[in-house]
Design a protein around this motif. Structure first.
Motif, PDB file in Angstrom:
ATOM      1  N   GLN A   1      10.139 -13.105   3.361  1.00  0.00           N
ATOM      2  CA  GLN A   1       8.793 -13.657   3.298  1.00  0.00           C
ATOM      3  C   GLN A   1       7.891 -12.566   2.708  1.00  0.00           C
ATOM      4  O   GLN A   1       8.021 -11.386   3.040  1.00  0.00           O
ATOM      5  N   ILE A   2       7.009 -12.997   1.806  1.00  0.00           N
ATOM      6  CA  ILE A   2       6.086 -12.079   1.146  1.00  0.00           C
ATOM      7  C   ILE A   2       4.713 -12.238   1.787  1.00  0.00           C
ATOM      8  O   ILE A   2       4.216 -13.356   1.952  1.00  0.00           O
ATOM      9  N   PHE A   3       4.088 -11.111   2.136  1.00  0.00           N
ATOM     10  CA  PHE A   3       2.772 -11.087   2.771  1.00  0.00           C
ATOM     11  C   PHE A   3       1.826 -10.196   1.979  1.00  0.00           C
ATOM     12  O   PHE A   3       2.258  -9.234   1.344  1.00  0.00           O
ATOM     13  N   ARG A   4       0.539 -10.506   2.052  1.00  0.00           N
ATOM     14  CA  ARG A   4      -0.523  -9.633   1.536  1.00  0.00           C
ATOM     15  C   ARG A   4      -1.595  -9.555   2.603  1.00  0.00           C
ATOM     16  O   ARG A   4      -1.779 -10.479   3.376  1.00  0.00           O
TER      17      ARG A   4
ATOM     18  N   GLY B   1       2.266  -3.818  -3.849  1.00  0.00           N
ATOM     19  CA  GLY B   1       1.192  -4.791  -3.839  1.00  0.00           C
ATOM     20  C   GLY B   1       1.341  -5.850  -2.775  1.00  0.00           C
ATOM     21  O   GLY B   1       0.464  -6.691  -2.607  1.00  0.00           O
ATOM     22  N   ALA B   2       2.454  -5.817  -2.051  1.00  0.00           N
ATOM     23  CA  ALA B   2       2.701  -6.803  -0.998  1.00  0.00           C
ATOM     24  C   ALA B   2       3.711  -6.225  -0.023  1.00  0.00           C
ATOM     25  O   ALA B   2       4.374  -5.234  -0.306  1.00  0.00           O
TER      26      ALA B   2
ATOM     27  N   GLY C   1       0.778  -1.224   0.000  1.00  0.00           N
ATOM     28  CA  GLY C   1       0.000   0.000   0.000  1.00  0.00           C
ATOM     29  C   GLY C   1       0.812   1.277   0.000  1.00  0.00           C
ATOM     30  O   GLY C   1       0.302   2.332  -0.360  1.00  0.00           O
ATOM     31  N   GLU C   2       2.080   1.211   0.384  1.00  0.00           N
ATOM     32  CA  GLU C   2       2.913   2.408   0.389  1.00  0.00           C
ATOM     33  C   GLU C   2       3.436   2.686  -1.012  1.00  0.00           C
ATOM     34  O   GLU C   2       3.560   1.786  -1.835  1.00  0.00           O
ATOM     35  N   ARG C   3       3.747   3.938  -1.260  1.00  0.00           N
ATOM     36  CA  ARG C   3       4.346   4.323  -2.534  1.00  0.00           C
ATOM     37  C   ARG C   3       5.830   4.000  -2.474  1.00  0.00           C
ATOM     38  O   ARG C   3       6.459   4.127  -1.432  1.00  0.00           O
TER      39      ARG C   3
ATOM     40  N   ILE D   1      -1.609 -12.523   5.359  1.00  0.00           N
ATOM     41  CA  ILE D   1      -1.349 -13.911   4.981  1.00  0.00           C
ATOM     42  C   ILE D   1       0.008 -13.993   4.276  1.00  0.00           C
ATOM     43  O   ILE D   1       0.385 -13.103   3.510  1.00  0.00           O
ATOM     44  N   ALA D   2       0.712 -15.068   4.572  1.00  0.00           N
ATOM     45  CA  ALA D   2       2.020 -15.300   3.943  1.00  0.00           C
ATOM     46  C   ALA D   2       1.794 -15.925   2.573  1.00  0.00           C
ATOM     47  O   ALA D   2       1.026 -16.872   2.423  1.00  0.00           O
ATOM     48  N   LEU D   3       2.460 -15.385   1.568  1.00  0.00           N
ATOM     49  CA  LEU D   3       2.338 -15.896   0.206  1.00  0.00           C
ATOM     50  C   LEU D   3       3.528 -16.757  -0.202  1.00  0.00           C
ATOM     51  O   LEU D   3       3.362 -17.710  -0.955  1.00  0.00           O
TER      52      LEU D   3
END
Length: 173
Positions: free
Chosen positions: A72-75, A108-109, A57-59, A83-85
């Protein structure tokens, strides 16, 4: 200057392992010259385990190459749950924030360092300046990004069709 060349020779295989630069060849003098220009513009940053590298969400205007460590990638879900992707490591040839190469990006993440990490970063603005000097760089990288985006869109369309079908089956039954 010989010391810098030695370091570049160690970094070159890592750059070539990245999907963005896979079209470049180590034995092509012009390709080596272009990648060396990219390498000289990369800034190294270190992150401690647990530290956020980018936040959903940040620019953002930076593109990141994971040089060492794991992330680790989260959304966030619509309900606000995290949630962890994916769990990714540097040896996988990982990069993220690539849409910043096209312009200022809304992330986006969220990417979090799972271990102490080192990234190599470049701003989209600096990358565009390099592309102005070396159009071959811009063409190859943008073609790779377009192919990656195409793949992402196809997968999203397939996922939406699957979800729509499941929802339709649920409503009908």
């Amino acid at each position: 200057m010989a010391e810098v060349i030695d370091i570049f020779d160690e970094v070159l295989p890592k750059l070539l392992k990245l999907q963005l630069f896979a079209d470049f060849k180590a034995d092509n003098e012009n390709d080596r010259r272009i990648l060396k220009m990219v390498w000289t513009e990369l800034k190294v940053h270190c992150y401690k385990a647990g530290e956020e590298i980018i936040k959903e969400g940040e620019r953002g205007e930076d593109f990141y190459i994971l040089s060492d460590g794991k992330v680790q990638i989260f959304r966030n879900t619509m309900a606000g749950d995290r949630i962890a992707l994916a769990n990714l490591s540097a040896d996988m040839g990982i990069f993220f924030g690539e849409t910043a190469l096209l312009g200022t990006d809304t992330r986006g993440a969220t990417v979090v360092a799972s271990t102490d990490c080192r990234t190599c970063e470049i701003t989209g603005k600096k990358f565009k300046e390099l592309c102005e000097k070396e159009p071959v760089l811009g063409y190859r990288v943008m073609l790779c990004l377009a192919n990656r985006l195409n793949s992402t869109i196809r997968k999203a369309n397939s996922d939406m069709a699957t979800l729509y079908e499941a929802l339709f089956d649920e409503v009908v039954n």
